[in-house]
Write an enzyme that holds these catalytic residues in place. Structure first.
Site, PDB file in Angstrom:
ATOM      1  N   ASN A 141      70.920  42.157  28.550  1.00  0.00           N
ATOM      2  CA  ASN A 141      71.066  41.234  28.230  1.00  0.00           C
ATOM      3  C   ASN A 141      72.088  41.846  26.047  1.00  0.00           C
ATOM      4  O   ASN A 141      71.535  42.612  26.240  1.00  0.00           O
ATOM      5  CB  ASN A 141      69.549  41.193  27.330  1.00  0.00           C
ATOM      6  CG  ASN A 141      70.079  39.355  26.178  1.00  0.00           C
ATOM      7  OD1 ASN A 141      70.363  39.524  25.192  1.00  0.00           O
ATOM      8  ND2 ASN A 141      68.658  38.658  26.217  1.00  0.00           N
ATOM      9  N   THR A 193      62.967  35.479  20.864  1.00  0.00           N
ATOM     10  CA  THR A 193      62.589  34.347  21.274  1.00  0.00           C
ATOM     11  C   THR A 193      61.266  34.797  20.727  1.00  0.00           C
ATOM     12  O   THR A 193      60.809  36.394  20.918  1.00  0.00           O
ATOM     13  CB  THR A 193      62.338  34.276  22.406  1.00  0.00           C
ATOM     14  OG1 THR A 193      63.962  34.429  22.824  1.00  0.00           O
ATOM     15  CG2 THR A 193      61.854  33.770  22.945  1.00  0.00           C
ATOM     16  N   ARG A 243      71.892  30.118  23.552  1.00  0.00           N
ATOM     17  CA  ARG A 243      70.675  28.672  22.864  1.00  0.00           C
ATOM     18  C   ARG A 243      71.409  27.486  22.218  1.00  0.00           C
ATOM     19  O   ARG A 243      73.177  27.513  22.223  1.00  0.00           O
ATOM     20  CB  ARG A 243      70.889  29.688  21.121  1.00  0.00           C
ATOM     21  CG  ARG A 243      69.849  31.294  21.290  1.00  0.00           C
ATOM     22  CD  ARG A 243      69.786  31.687  20.326  1.00  0.00           C
ATOM     23  NE  ARG A 243      67.938  30.859  19.885  1.00  0.00           N
ATOM     24  CZ  ARG A 243      67.059  31.511  19.788  1.00  0.00           C
ATOM     25  NH1 ARG A 243      67.014  32.688  19.754  1.00  0.00           N
ATOM     26  NH2 ARG A 243      66.331  31.266  19.020  1.00  0.00           N
TER      27      ARG A 243
HETATM   28  N1  PXP Z   1      64.112  38.342  27.523  1.00  0.00           N
HETATM   29  C1  PXP Z   1      64.038  37.480  26.969  1.00  0.00           C
HETATM   30  C2  PXP Z   1      63.451  35.914  27.516  1.00  0.00           C
HETATM   31  C3  PXP Z   1      63.915  37.341  25.706  1.00  0.00           C
HETATM   32  O1  PXP Z   1      64.339  36.028  24.518  1.00  0.00           O
HETATM   33  C4  PXP Z   1      65.051  38.410  25.508  1.00  0.00           C
HETATM   34  C5  PXP Z   1      65.391  37.920  23.873  1.00  0.00           C
HETATM   35  O2  PXP Z   1      66.440  37.514  23.704  1.00  0.00           O
HETATM   36  C6  PXP Z   1      64.844  39.772  25.822  1.00  0.00           C
HETATM   37  C7  PXP Z   1      64.073  39.735  27.365  1.00  0.00           C
HETATM   38  C8  PXP Z   1      65.211  41.051  25.442  1.00  0.00           C
HETATM   39  O3  PXP Z   1      65.186  40.650  24.052  1.00  0.00           O
HETATM   40  P1  PXP Z   1      65.243  42.402  23.510  1.00  0.00           P
HETATM   41  O4  PXP Z   1      66.600  42.205  22.912  1.00  0.00           O
HETATM   42  O5  PXP Z   1      64.052  42.928  22.776  1.00  0.00           O
HETATM   43  O6  PXP Z   1      65.523  43.456  24.513  1.00  0.00           O
END
Ligand code: PXP
Length: 247
Positions: free
Chosen positions: A7, A101, A45
């Site tokens: 991500n 989220t 978003r």
């Molecule tokens: N999966 C989802 C559905 C999310 O909303 C997020 C945060 O944007 C992530 C994974 C990744 O989370 P993190 O940034 O805490 O690794």
């Protein structure tokens, strides 16, 4: 096999902080692929606070691996998904005031809307997952609306303090993953996973994909993104190997 979705929202967060055109999320996506990312995950978003529409288009058209678009169940986002056609969509709840989220989708409370959205996206050739808390009822509801996959929210696991609490949350994830798999859905997980806590989740044989952002982008400040992705992938694969040795 376990897949890593990287991500890259927070690359866009840095870019937007100064209103400059860099660092570019699409360049980050390429660097992540070099480190072994199996897919790029972005959250578009409603307020466009990090990823913007053009980022999604550039990543969709120019990056070799799958694109997983996280989005809310709104008419605007559904129209964008149908236009850009990412490989996968992950439906998430969204509140303007949240930093990230905070919880899973309420499938039972929005069953008609979610079932309709899942159907429309699948008809457009897009695989659909639902972001859910590791809760038995939520998994059963997901099975009803025809989702291809479920991404289990690992925030409670990641925030748990002490071995007992960690194991309780891990067990909840495992139980939900078992239920989801029995219902015929692919099981993914994500949120709050980092280099120290990822191994327990990666070692659950039901889990086929992890989506990880903040920890990887944070480490990338010191090691570069390609290396940060490679390290995370290595951690996940090592955890998977340990399971295989145990069998
Ligand atoms: N999966 C989802 C559905 C999310 O909303 C997020 C945060 O944007 C992530 C994974 C990744 O989370 P993190 O940034 O805490 O690794």
């Amino acid at each position: 096999m376990i897949r890593l979705g990287v991500n890259i929202d927070h690359v866009a967060t840095v870019r937007n902080a100064r209103g400059e055109p860099f660092p570019e999320p699409v360049a980050a996506a390429h660097a992540a692929v070099l480190g072994g990312a199996d897919q790029i995950t972005v959250h578009l978003r409603e307020d466009r606070r990090h990823i913007r529409d053009l980022d999604v288009e550039l990543i969709s058209s120019g990056v070799a691996v799958d694109l997983n678009l996280e989005m809310a169940c709104t008419d605007e986002m559904i129209a964008i998904a149908k236009e850009i056609r990412p490989d996968h969509v992950c439906l998430v709840p969204e509140r303007r005031e949240e930093v990230t989220t905070e919880g899973g989708l309420d499938v039972a409370g929005n069953q008609d809307l979610i079932a309709k959205t899942v159907g429309e996206l699948k008809t457009a050739g897009i695989g659909v997952s639902l972001f859910l808390d590791p809760d038995e009822q939520a998994l059963l509801a997901a099975g009803e609306v025809g989702a291809d996959a479920v991404e289990l929210h690992t925030g409670r696991y990641a925030n748990a303090k002490g071995e007992g609490a960690v194991m309780r949350e891990l067990l909840a994830v495992r139980k939900a993953a078992t239920t989801g798999k029995q219902l015929g859905m692919r099981m993914h997980a994500g949120h709050g996973l980092d280099y120290r806590n990822v191994w327990r989740i990666a070692s659950l044989p039901e889990i086929e994909e992890l989506n990880i952002g903040f920890a990887i982008v944070s480490r990338a400040l010191f090691t570069g993104l390609t290396s940060a992705v490679r390290e995370m992938r290595d951690e996940m694969l090592r955890a998977r190997e340990l399971v295989r040795d145990d069998l």
